[in-house]
Write an enzyme that holds these catalytic residues in place. Structure first.
Site, mmCIF file in Angstrom:
data_model
loop_
_atom_site.group_PDB
_atom_site.id
_atom_site.type_symbol
_atom_site.label_atom_id
_atom_site.label_comp_id
_atom_site.label_asym_id
_atom_site.label_seq_id
_atom_site.Cartn_x
_atom_site.Cartn_y
_atom_site.Cartn_z
ATOM 1 C CE LYS A 1 -1.580 -2.558 -8.172
ATOM 2 N NZ LYS A 1 -1.056 -2.445 -7.178
HETATM 3 C C1 LIG Z 1 -6.700 -2.929 -4.745
HETATM 4 C C2 LIG Z 1 -6.044 -2.133 -5.070
HETATM 5 N N1 LIG Z 1 -6.497 -1.246 -4.934
HETATM 6 C C3 LIG Z 1 -5.780 0.741 -5.177
HETATM 7 C C4 LIG Z 1 -4.942 0.625 -5.547
HETATM 8 C C5 LIG Z 1 -4.577 1.679 -5.069
HETATM 9 O O1 LIG Z 1 -3.803 2.583 -6.062
HETATM 10 P P1 LIG Z 1 -2.315 3.433 -6.281
HETATM 11 O O2 LIG Z 1 -0.810 2.437 -4.942
HETATM 12 O O3 LIG Z 1 -1.792 3.627 -7.134
HETATM 13 O O4 LIG Z 1 -3.203 4.617 -5.551
HETATM 14 C C6 LIG Z 1 -3.769 -0.107 -5.467
HETATM 15 C C7 LIG Z 1 -2.538 -0.846 -5.733
HETATM 16 O O5 LIG Z 1 -1.795 -0.256 -4.836
HETATM 17 C C8 LIG Z 1 -4.868 -1.727 -5.366
HETATM 18 O O6 LIG Z 1 -3.742 -2.838 -5.104
#
Ligand SMILES: Cc1ncc(COP(=O)(O)O)c(C=O)c1O
Length: 364
Positions: free
Chosen positions: A184
């Site tokens: 990110k």
């Molecule tokens: C749109 C979206 N929602 C939720 C997430 C979930 O984040 P994480 O990978 O930190 O669990 C991500 C990231 O991958 C995402 O891109």
């Protein structure tokens, strides 16, 4: 040239040293859960995003689950989500026992503005996703949600730092969810996430839910879980946040270069509004009917690309749902993410542009 889609080993040497120093500081202190680094991260994010509360947690998926639980969303409830998103958005809804109701997106993958047609007496919440870093029109969405007495959980996992009408992504909804996954714009050196809210009662509940329901040790007020952030990740984020603005500037410079140079390619649809402040230039997604051939051609020329995402959620077996989802499916079939990150060099962006033009038979 060999250009990776994203190679995090390219973090510059000086920054790597600061991160090593942070690790060695925490190793010497022997603090690996909670502590000052976590408190500092909370206050830094609150002041950067002008949010009243910022509750760190283990990852962005947990942030969504904690948000849903804090709003008492569960069995019997419906939650409106876009058909095109990363799986976590729908996964968290199913995980708390509620039903995701998938809605069509616009051409850029954002929840289509007529989503309220999906509202039933069971609908409790809508989750707009600021896909690829571009914010959904939040003042319009919040207004509609209020009219239907729905909660808004913003999935701001991809849009850290984007701002609309002076308000940061993640601060518009009842709760905003962030991810600090390493890829990110503000990424940790591991897994981490966060819930933002402007409501003190919700903030307290999210904090309880993420820490076994305990306000103080051994006093359990509700059934929670362990989704605390790791202190090391908080420490790394406190270092990396100092680089955030400069990283954003570089992303925007390269995004501009792509936009200027590729706008002459009539067969390509470019990301809309990527130079505006309500887009954090997380991903540069172009669309073309020849997506797969373009990806192979670029790979043969040493250029890494990615697809975000090759299938829409209602087409996946665990989430199967009927619906046309024409625009969302088109994006899944035609979207290709070109490299866009602070580790690129201008010559590399130019090389990518040259190769894209060559693929479409345009040589200048
Ligand atoms: C749109 C979206 N929602 C939720 C997430 C979930 O984040 P994480 O990978 O930190 O669990 C991500 C990231 O991958 C995402 O891109």
């Amino acid at each position: 040239m060999n250009i990776s889609f994203l190679d995090l080993s390219q973090i510059n040497a000086e920054l790597k040293d600061r991160l090593r120093q942070k690790f060695s500081e925490l190793l010497d202190k022997g603090i690996f859960s909670g502590g000052k680094e976590v408190e500092q991260l909370e206050s830094m994010i609150c002041s950067l995003l002008h949010s009243s509360h910022a509750i760190p947690c283990a990852n962005g998926t947990d942030a969504l689950e904690l948000a849903l639980r804090a709003l008492n969303i569960g069995p019997g409830d419906e939650v409106i989500v876009p058909a095109m998103t990363w799986v976590s958005t729908a996964e968290a809804v199913v995980f708390v026992g509620a039903k995701p109701i998938f809605w069509e997106t616009d051409g850029q993958g954002l929840l289509r503005s007529d989503w309220e047609k999906a509202v039933t007496e069971k609908t409790k919440c809508v989750i707009p996703v600021h896909l690829y870093g571009k914010m959904v029109n939040m003042s319009a969405l919040v207004k509609k949600a209020k009219a239907h007495q729905l909660f808004v959980i913003e999935d701001a996992a991809q849009s850290f730092g984007a701002v609309q009408e002076g308000k940061a992504a993640g601060t518009w909804g009842d709760i905003g969810c962030l991810s600090f996954y390493p890829t990110k714009n503000l990424g940790a050196l591991g897994e981490a996430g966060m819930c933002l809210t402007q409501d003190e009662t919700l903030a307290k509940k999210i904090r309880l839910l993420s820490n076994h329901g305990q306000p103080i040790r051994d006093q359990h007020e509700l059934i929670g879980r362990n989704s605390r952030i790791d202190s090391l990740q908080a420490g790394f984020l406190n270092v990396l946040i100092e680089e955030f603005e400069s990283g954003q500037k570089i992303r925007k410079v390269f995004a501009k270069r792509y936009v200027e140079k590729l706008s002459g390619v009539s067969e390509l649809v470019l990301p809309e509004g990527i130079l505006e402040e309500d887009h954090n230039a997380h991903l540069f997604v172009v669309q073309t009917e020849k997506r797969d051939q373009l990806q192979v051609f670029l790979a043969k020329n040493g250029i890494g690309t990615a697809i975000h995402y090759p299938r829409i959620i209602p087409d996946m077996r665990p989430y199967r749902a009927d619906g046309d989802f024409v625009a969302a499916r088109k994006l899944a079939n035609e979207g290709l993410s070109l490299p866009l990150n602070p580790y690129l060099k201008a010559e590399e962006v130019d090389w990518i542009v040259d190769k894209v033009e060559e693929f479409f038979g345009l040589m200048f």
